[in-house]
Every structure is written in C-alpha cells, then in structure tokens.
Design a protein around this motif. Structure first.
Motif, PDB file in Angstrom:
ATOM      1  N   MET A  54       1.763  10.194   3.307  1.00 14.04           N
ATOM      2  CA  MET A  54       0.962   9.227   3.629  1.00 14.04           C
ATOM      3  C   MET A  54       0.332   9.481   4.926  1.00 14.04           C
ATOM      4  O   MET A  54      -0.814   8.928   5.267  1.00 14.04           O
ATOM      5  CB  MET A  54       2.103   8.048   4.019  1.00 14.04           C
ATOM      6  N   LEU A  63       0.642  -1.163   0.009  1.00 12.01           N
ATOM      7  CA  LEU A  63       0.091  -0.038   0.120  1.00 12.01           C
ATOM      8  C   LEU A  63       0.903   1.250  -0.161  1.00 12.01           C
ATOM      9  O   LEU A  63       0.681   2.275  -0.796  1.00 12.01           O
ATOM     10  CB  LEU A  63      -0.875  -0.064   1.228  1.00 12.01           C
ATOM     11  N   LYS A  64       2.120   1.198   0.555  1.00 12.42           N
ATOM     12  CA  LYS A  64       2.910   2.239   0.730  1.00 12.42           C
ATOM     13  C   LYS A  64       3.524   2.628  -0.552  1.00 12.42           C
ATOM     14  O   LYS A  64       3.662   3.757  -0.998  1.00 12.42           O
ATOM     15  CB  LYS A  64       3.952   2.286   1.740  1.00 12.42           C
ATOM     16  N   SER A  65       3.928   1.621  -1.223  1.00 13.97           N
ATOM     17  CA  SER A  65       4.564   1.468  -2.667  1.00 13.97           C
ATOM     18  C   SER A  65       3.626   2.185  -3.566  1.00 13.97           C
ATOM     19  O   SER A  65       3.926   3.244  -4.269  1.00 13.97           O
ATOM     20  CB  SER A  65       4.946   0.214  -3.033  1.00 13.97           C
ATOM     21  N   LEU A  66       2.365   1.661  -3.373  1.00  8.56           N
ATOM     22  CA  LEU A  66       1.461   2.265  -4.598  1.00  8.56           C
ATOM     23  C   LEU A  66       1.063   3.503  -4.120  1.00  8.56           C
ATOM     24  O   LEU A  66       0.993   4.497  -5.138  1.00  8.56           O
ATOM     25  CB  LEU A  66       0.080   1.119  -4.317  1.00  8.56           C
ATOM     26  N   LEU A  67       0.985   3.851  -2.821  1.00  5.81           N
ATOM     27  CA  LEU A  67       0.423   5.172  -2.554  1.00  5.81           C
ATOM     28  C   LEU A  67       1.646   6.320  -2.848  1.00  5.81           C
ATOM     29  O   LEU A  67       1.417   7.606  -2.821  1.00  5.81           O
ATOM     30  CB  LEU A  67      -0.184   5.513  -1.061  1.00  5.81           C
ATOM     31  N   SER A  68       2.837   5.904  -2.882  1.00  3.56           N
ATOM     32  CA  SER A  68       3.939   6.852  -3.247  1.00  3.56           C
ATOM     33  C   SER A  68       4.020   7.334  -4.722  1.00  3.56           C
ATOM     34  O   SER A  68       4.625   8.004  -4.966  1.00  3.56           O
ATOM     35  CB  SER A  68       5.159   6.184  -2.801  1.00  3.56           C
ATOM     36  N   HIS A  69       2.939   6.812  -5.489  1.00  3.32           N
ATOM     37  CA  HIS A  69       2.977   6.968  -6.947  1.00  3.32           C
ATOM     38  C   HIS A  69       1.683   7.991  -6.922  1.00  3.32           C
ATOM     39  O   HIS A  69       0.813   8.007  -6.068  1.00  3.32           O
ATOM     40  CB  HIS A  69       2.885   5.703  -7.845  1.00  3.32           C
ATOM     41  N   PRO A  70       1.425   8.754  -8.196  1.00  5.68           N
ATOM     42  CA  PRO A  70       0.560   9.641  -8.145  1.00  5.68           C
ATOM     43  C   PRO A  70      -0.937   9.082  -8.266  1.00  5.68           C
ATOM     44  O   PRO A  70      -1.391   9.083  -9.484  1.00  5.68           O
ATOM     45  CB  PRO A  70       0.914  10.555  -9.154  1.00  5.68           C
ATOM     46  N   VAL A  71      -1.586   8.650  -7.381  1.00  2.59           N
ATOM     47  CA  VAL A  71      -2.715   7.977  -7.392  1.00  2.59           C
ATOM     48  C   VAL A  71      -3.745   8.602  -6.098  1.00  2.59           C
ATOM     49  O   VAL A  71      -2.975   8.497  -5.072  1.00  2.59           O
ATOM     50  CB  VAL A  71      -2.504   6.261  -7.487  1.00  2.59           C
ATOM     51  N   PHE A  72      -5.004   9.004  -6.469  1.00  2.00           N
ATOM     52  CA  PHE A  72      -5.741   9.487  -5.294  1.00  2.00           C
ATOM     53  C   PHE A  72      -6.048   8.276  -4.411  1.00  2.00           C
ATOM     54  O   PHE A  72      -6.094   7.062  -4.923  1.00  2.00           O
ATOM     55  CB  PHE A  72      -6.879  10.194  -5.833  1.00  2.00           C
ATOM     56  N   ARG A  73      -6.427   8.584  -3.371  1.00  2.00           N
ATOM     57  CA  ARG A  73      -6.656   7.323  -2.421  1.00  2.00           C
ATOM     58  C   ARG A  73      -8.061   6.801  -2.825  1.00  2.00           C
ATOM     59  O   ARG A  73      -8.361   5.608  -2.855  1.00  2.00           O
ATOM     60  CB  ARG A  73      -6.708   7.702  -0.968  1.00  2.00           C
ATOM     61  N   PHE A 105       2.454   0.141 -11.288  1.00  2.04           N
ATOM     62  CA  PHE A 105       2.727   1.695 -10.514  1.00  2.04           C
ATOM     63  C   PHE A 105       2.937   2.620 -11.681  1.00  2.04           C
ATOM     64  O   PHE A 105       2.508   3.836 -11.758  1.00  2.04           O
ATOM     65  CB  PHE A 105       4.122   1.541  -9.739  1.00  2.04           C
ATOM     66  N   TYR A 117       1.136   7.192 -14.143  1.00  2.00           N
ATOM     67  CA  TYR A 117       2.029   8.320 -14.614  1.00  2.00           C
ATOM     68  C   TYR A 117       1.521   8.438 -15.917  1.00  2.00           C
ATOM     69  O   TYR A 117       1.392   7.812 -17.070  1.00  2.00           O
ATOM     70  CB  TYR A 117       3.422   8.157 -14.397  1.00  2.00           C
TER      71      TYR A 117
END
Lengths: 355, 327
Positions: B71, A111-121, B119, B123
C-alpha cells in the motif's frame, strides 16, 4: 483488462442506483422540461409569425422588399435556450458523482480492503472513470431521448440536419460533463477527505468558469488601451462647407469614411479585448462549451463579428462540419481538458501512499 | 475444513534467503516529512509462524504492514513475501496474502456477500461457483451468514468480523492482521484466537500486529517489539522476557504457616515489606536458600517461598515505554 470492467460495472451501478445521482437527474429533467416547454412555446410563436409572413407575401408580393424572405425558425432554438442550463446542471451532476470517488473510499477504509486483493491501481482508477463516464452517458441518453420524445409528442419533427445537430450537441454536453467529472476525480485523488475534495472542486469551478473570464475582460480592457470614441450623431450636412470647396456628396462620403474608420477601430478594440479574454478563459470548459454549442445549434453561426460589425446581409448558413471547424480550438480544449485532469488524477493515484 | 486447505505455491529461491522464511524485510525504512516511521527494520518470519508485532501506538507497526502489502512504498530497503519482492511483484504477492487493515472498511451500500464477491472477482482462479461456495464458508466462519442487511448498517464488531472473512477470501498463505481484535467483543476475540490457531496448524504464516501484549501473548509463538520505528527485540516469549528484563534485583515472596515473619537481615536485601505472615523481599540475588534456612532454624513453618517473575507486561512497559524503546 477484465478488472477494469468489474470496477466500472460496480461504479456505474452505484451511481445510477444512488439517491444523489437520481435526485440530480430528476432535477435536471424537470428543469429541462420547463425549459423545453418555454422553448417550444417561443418556437411556435416564431413559426406562427413565419407562417403569417409567408401568407402576407403570397397575398401582397408587391409590398415586400425585393428578394426578402422570412426565415423559418429552427427547432434548434429550443436547445439553444436549454444549452446554458444543461451546462450548469451537467457540471453539478458530474461534480456530484466524482468528488468522493477516491476520497470517499479512503475515508471508509474500503480502498485498503480493495487494494489488498490482486488488482492494479490503474485498474481501479480507470474503472472508476469509466463507470462515472458511463453514468453521465446514461444521464445524457435519458435526457436526449426525453427531449426528442417530447418534441415528437408535440408534433415537432426535427429535420435530418437538426437531428444530427441535436445529437452532436448532446455529445458535446457529455464531453463538457466529463471535464467537470475529471476535475472532481482529480480533487478526490489529491484531497485528504471528501469535504476538501468538494471544496477544491468548487473553487476550481468558480475560478475557471467565473473569475477568470471576468478577470480576462478587465485585463483585456486595460491592455487594449482607451476605448475609441464612437459617435452615432452625424454632423449637419451643409450645401457647401465654410470654404465652399466641398460639395454635399463629398461631405457625406467623408462622414461615412470617418464612421467606417471608427467602426473598424471599435471592432479592432473589441477584438483585442475578446482575444485577451479568450486567453483567460481558454481553460474554462463552460466558455468553450458555450462556443461549441453556439456553433452546433446555430446554423448561421459565425465566429467573432464584433458588437459594432456591419449590419448587412445575414451570415450564410454553415454546415455542422464548417461550424465545428470555426470553433476547433474550443473543441480541442474541450477534448483535452478531461484528459489532462484525468492524467493528473491517474499519476497521483498511482503514486499515493494508502495509509 | 476446506477453509484451511493449504495452497500449493511454487516458491522461487533467492540465494540470500532461507527456504523457510515466509516474510522478510531488509533494512526497511519509511520516512514521512523527515521523520522515520520505520527505521532500518530487518525481520525474518518463518513459514507457519504466528508472529506478534508488538508496539505502542505510532511505533510503526501499521506502516510496516502497509509496506508488506504494497500500500505504501518504502523510502529505503525491501520486503519479501514468500521470496517475492513486494514492490516488484505486487499482484503475485496479493494473490498469496490476506490482509485485515486496522479499522477495515467496506462498501456500505452492499451486503457482506456482495462485498466479498466484488473482491473475489479479482482472482482469476475463482469462478462464480467457487466464489459463492467460498463466501458462504467464510460468512459462516465469522457468523455473518444469516445477516442480510447492508454493511452500512453493521456494528463495528460485525465489520471487523467481515474484515477477517475478506482477509481469508483467497485462502492465503500469509495472513497480515493489523490490530485484529479492535472492536471485537470477548466472544469474538476468543473465536479469532481459535481460528488463528487452526490456521497456524494448517501451516499459514500469521503476522499479528497489536499494541496489547496480552493478545499477542495468547496466540503468538514469536514476537517482535517495535518502538519509534525500530525493532527493539524479537524472539519467543521467554527469550523476550529474558532479554528485556533489565532489572537489577529479584522479588522474593515469603509466607509463613502460623506466625508473623520475624525481621530478616541479609547483606543482599535491598528492601522488605512485612504484612503479618507475608513479606515481599527485594534482593540483589536469589537468597531463598538463606531465608529458608533462617526460618527453619527459628522453627517457623514455610507456606510459600518463591521468586515473583516479572510479567511480560511489566517488562514491556519497562522496556518500551521507559527504557530501551525511548529515543
């Protein structure tokens, strides 16, 4: 928007290619096949009986009560037999695919890896919900095609109305599955880990589907007061009563009036009990699903008739729209329940700290 | 190499911000259950800097990074990446940062390539060809290009290397690494250092969090020390050494050429340890000149006469674990 479909596609493929999903779907299919086999067997017996009765009428029309006609069995009977099973197994499948959607990603760190990319929750949770619902839809599609295919293979062709009712039933089964999927997703979002998530989900499932309805019946019986006495034994009718001023006919009338009053009291009592019980199970997707299924699969569906209702004419046939009109409250709850659960999951996920 | 090609990012200006600052925090605070995990943190990290964020476990390093990448929400204060406030522009910020979380995780049912492709799909600027090319380059960089197994079967070191690749997926301007050498073998650590230096040469700003001083000292040109959520010191390695060295004495090492050291007496000497031709003198000030004169007058040859500098590790241990850092 494109992001939602990226997430949904991945989730859908993860589900339908996952061992867990396939194993439960396989169990669902096997059990449904067995239930269908039993249902079709019973249907065929009823059909044979119906054909025998028709033949009897044609041969000896004078021996039958005037205006009486045997009722042709409906193939919907097969699905009535399957509906309870579908409900429980559908709930299990929905819980199985939903309980670790968020908690599993928290545990694995993805989840951290995913959320570190430009994607809204919201893209993530909406995509996950969409993917999960898609997978459940896929399971239901397989089940529907399988059921109808088996019927056709056995030479049973549903009528147009039956066909519509089967599809509507499958649709509501899917909606019911969404309810438990939404509960599991909510628990997955709230719980710290997947073990807790599945525990919370099962506790909610058991409480709302089993504990609350039982508690509702108990509380209903307590609040409805003493159960009226119901005596089916008639007092012996005398030619005249002791004082000799009431005739036999009048005594019969009086007795019938008392019986009717008692029947009404009993019906009133059970209506009260059922009313309170319904209040307790208003949030129970299983109860609501059972009522909606009964309405959809039974062309002569009537809402509460009471256990001691008059046994007169069989209820008239209702169209599917009329039947759904009778159970609109249950239908509404079935529609709203997943929405509310998903809203809780959504708000929680949007605000949570990802640590 | 294309991996290190600079991004061209238009930078807006805020009145209160220096144009060279790439990472900035203003009174950044995070409170968990009444405890301040990060307390009023003010940091400014210049563009192209390799900043080492040093502190013991539980000091607030990861919490700070998690706020920098959006986060977790700060209880108070703000943080900026390239002039963009993280809380207000999470997506724009994520487009220019790369983040390697501590104990990074992936989807175990997918290969490394599939994970990175998933991922990369977020982009908008990367089409299928660009994604494919970039992923190939990154997997080659982290030496996972020939691994076809699913990530679920990876060792922790392989997962960490893949984590580094995903942090570089978008060729970020700012790279935030949380304990990046965890689980890496010595060869992996050396490769990571080399890659970070290359990235720094290309002008990337690197935020390197660690609890191991030696790691930070190897690659970082400035460091900040955090303890109990508070920034104790920040500066270059030498500045930090000077600022944190709270000792009142100096340690002088003396070694003679051919005979044992005679007893040395001086008013500033606190303690002396004699070991044959060698002595370790603890003194209130640098008395090497007096020692030298004394030994020469006594015809004793001097092999070594030096002040033993405290290592950064010594100062770190002294200040963070026993001294200034303890709340």
């Amino acid at each position: 928007m494109a992001g939602i479909f990226v997430v949904a596609k991945k989730e859908f493929l993860d589900h339908v290619m996952g061992k867990k999903f396939l194993a439960i779907l396989a169990i669902l299919m096997i059990i449904s096949l067995l239930a269908m086999y039993q249902g079709v067997e019973s249907y065929n017996k009823q059909l044979d009986s119906y054909k025998g009765q028709i033949a009897e009428i044609e041969e000896h029309p004078e021996g039958m009560p005037p205006g009486w006609m045997p009722e042709k069995p409906s193939i919907l009977f097969v699905f009535q037999m399957m509906s309870a099973l579908f409900g429980i197994l559908g709930a299990i499948l929905a819980i199985a695919i939903g309980f670790n959607l968020i908690s599993g990603e928290k545990e694995s760190g993805s989840l951290k890896s995913l959320l570190s990319h430009p994607v809204f929750r919201d893209t993530i949770i909406n995509g996950k919900a969409l993917g999960g619902m898609g997978a459940l839809g896929f399971a239901m599609l397989v089940m529907t095609l399988l059921s109808i295919g088996i019927l056709m293979m056995l030479g049973i062709m549903p009528t147009g109305d039956e066909f519509v009712r089967i599809l509507v039933f499958m649709g509501f089964t899917l909606l019911f599955m969404f309810s438990f999927f939404a509960i599991a997703l909510m628990c997955s979002t709230i719980a710290k880990n997947s073990t807790r998530a599945i525990t919370y989900t099962l506790v909610i499932f058991i409480v709302i589907s089993f504990v609350m309805p039982i508690a509702g019946t108990f509380v209903g019986m307590q609040l409805a007061g003493d159960m009226p006495e119901f005596s089916g034994v008639r007092v012996e009718i005398q030619e005249t009563n002791e004082s000799g001023d009431i005739s036999k006919e009048e005594q019969i009338e009086e007795q019938e009036r008392i019986q009717e009053e008692r029947q009404e009291e009993m019906q009133e009592y059970w209506k009260k009990v059922m009313g309170i019980q319904e209040m307790f199970s208003i949030a129970d997707p299983l109860s609501n699903f059972n009522k909606v299924s009964a309405a959809v699969l039974n062309p002569r569906f009537q809402s509460f008739r009471g256990f001691f209702g008059p046994m007169g004419e069989p209820p008239a046939e209702t169209s599917i729209l009329e039947a759904l009109g009778i159970v609109w409250k249950n239908l509404l709850v079935l529609l709203l329940f997943p929405v509310v659960m998903f809203a809780i999951a959504y708000i929680r996920f949007m605000r949570m700290d990802i640590r | 190499m294309a991996l290190y090609k600079r991004n061209t990012i238009k930078r807006g200006k805020r009145d209160n911000q220096n144009a060279d600052e790439m990472i900035k925090t203003e009174n950044l605070t995070k409170v968990y259950n009444g405890n301040k995990a990060v307390d009023n943190l003010n940091l400014e990290i210049a563009e192209g800097d390799i900043f080492g964020f040093l502190g013991p476990n539980g000091a607030g390093k990861s919490t700070t990074i998690l706020m920098l990448v959006g986060m977790i929400e700060p209880t108070d204060g703000k943080c900026f990446i390239n002039d963009l406030e993280v809380a207000r522009n999470p997506i724009k910020v994520k487009e220019i940062i790369g983040y390697l979380p501590e104990n990074v995780g992936f989807y175990g049912n997918m290969t490394a390539e599939q994970n990175l492709d998933y991922f990369a799909r977020f982009y908008a600027t990367m089409d299928a060809n660009e994604r494919k090319k970039r992923i190939e380059e990154l997997l080659e960089l982290v030496q996972l290009d020939s691994v076809s197994q699913k990530v679920g079967g990876y060792s922790r070191g392989m997962t960490q290397r893949l984590g580094f690749a995903q942090a570089l997926l978008n060729n970020p301007e700012v790279i935030l690494l949380d304990e990046p050498t965890t689980n890496l073998d010595p060869e992996g650590v050396v490769q990571l250092r080399q890659t970070l230096k290359k990235l720094s040469d290309e002008g990337k700003t690197i935020f390197f969090s660690s609890h191991i001083l030696a790691e930070v000292a190897q690659v970082c040109n400035t460091i900040g020390i955090i303890s109990n959520g508070t920034l104790i010191e920040r500066g270059t390695l030498d500045e930090i050494k000077t600022k944190l060295d709270v000792r009142k004495t100096v340690k002088i090492i003396v070694e003679t050429t051919n005979e044992d050291i005679p007893k040395i007496e001086h008013e500033n000497i606190v303690n002396v340890e004699y070991k044959g031709r060698r002595a370790v003198i603890e003194a209130k000030s640098d008395i090497r000149e007096d020692i030298s004169r004394y030994l020469v007058e006594n015809n004793i040859g001097i092999k070594e006469l030096r002040i033993e500098e405290p290592t950064l590790e010594d100062i770190f241990m002294e200040s963070v674990y026993k001294g200034k850092g303890g709340k």
